[in-house]
Design a protein around this motif. Sequence first.
Motif, mmCIF file in Angstrom:
data_model
loop_
_atom_site.group_PDB
_atom_site.id
_atom_site.type_symbol
_atom_site.label_atom_id
_atom_site.label_comp_id
_atom_site.label_asym_id
_atom_site.label_seq_id
_atom_site.Cartn_x
_atom_site.Cartn_y
_atom_site.Cartn_z
ATOM 1 N N UNK A 21 34.603 37.496 -5.268
ATOM 2 C CA UNK A 21 33.168 37.528 -4.985
ATOM 3 C C UNK A 21 32.305 37.108 -6.160
ATOM 4 N N UNK A 22 32.920 36.502 -7.159
ATOM 5 C CA UNK A 22 32.179 36.045 -8.339
ATOM 6 C C UNK A 22 31.839 34.564 -8.152
ATOM 7 N N UNK A 23 31.018 34.314 -7.125
ATOM 8 C CA UNK A 23 30.756 32.947 -6.688
ATOM 9 C C UNK A 23 29.973 32.120 -7.695
ATOM 10 N N UNK A 24 29.090 32.716 -8.471
ATOM 11 C CA UNK A 24 28.326 31.940 -9.454
ATOM 12 C C UNK A 24 29.255 31.453 -10.556
ATOM 13 N N UNK A 25 30.082 32.344 -11.077
ATOM 14 C CA UNK A 25 31.059 31.940 -12.093
ATOM 15 C C UNK A 25 32.033 30.913 -11.533
ATOM 16 N N UNK A 26 32.465 31.145 -10.307
ATOM 17 C CA UNK A 26 33.391 30.222 -9.661
ATOM 18 C C UNK A 26 32.785 28.845 -9.487
ATOM 19 N N UNK A 31 32.676 23.066 -11.012
ATOM 20 C CA UNK A 31 32.058 21.810 -11.462
ATOM 21 C C UNK A 31 32.871 21.219 -12.611
ATOM 22 N N UNK A 32 33.228 22.053 -13.573
ATOM 23 C CA UNK A 32 34.041 21.588 -14.703
ATOM 24 C C UNK A 32 35.415 21.126 -14.241
ATOM 25 N N UNK A 68 33.430 31.745 0.697
ATOM 26 C CA UNK A 68 34.142 31.795 -0.582
ATOM 27 C C UNK A 68 35.649 31.881 -0.402
ATOM 28 N N UNK A 69 36.101 32.557 0.628
ATOM 29 C CA UNK A 69 37.554 32.639 0.858
ATOM 30 C C UNK A 69 38.112 31.296 1.313
ATOM 31 N N UNK A 70 37.368 30.604 2.163
ATOM 32 C CA UNK A 70 37.782 29.262 2.572
ATOM 33 C C UNK A 70 37.818 28.313 1.392
ATOM 34 N N UNK A 71 36.807 28.398 0.548
ATOM 35 C CA UNK A 71 36.757 27.549 -0.643
ATOM 36 C C UNK A 71 37.952 27.847 -1.539
#
Length: 89
Positions: A21-26, A31-32, A68-71
């Motif tokens: 659930x840490x979508x911002x960090x993810x 991107x990197x 997020x789980x699909x990603x």
Amino acid sequence: MTLPEHVVYEARECAKLFRLGRDIEGALQMVELIDRSLPLMDGASVERQAEWGRVLSAILACQERQDWLGLADWLEVEFVDLIGAVLIK
């Protein structure tokens, strides 16, 4: 650790962030990860490049839906498999 191994490791770590659930960090790490992966696709076959586009489209669609789980699944399975397939050529 070689670049391809590092990319695979980063993809799995990024998937973990999304699963937690840490979508911002993810998203920042993703991107990197994609930037580091682009050079690996240079010289890949047309079929592999088309697959790359399909995988990236699916990843971005999941991000847009906040799935997020699909990603995480796409990163951990399809993305990693594609990187491995490009390396084998």
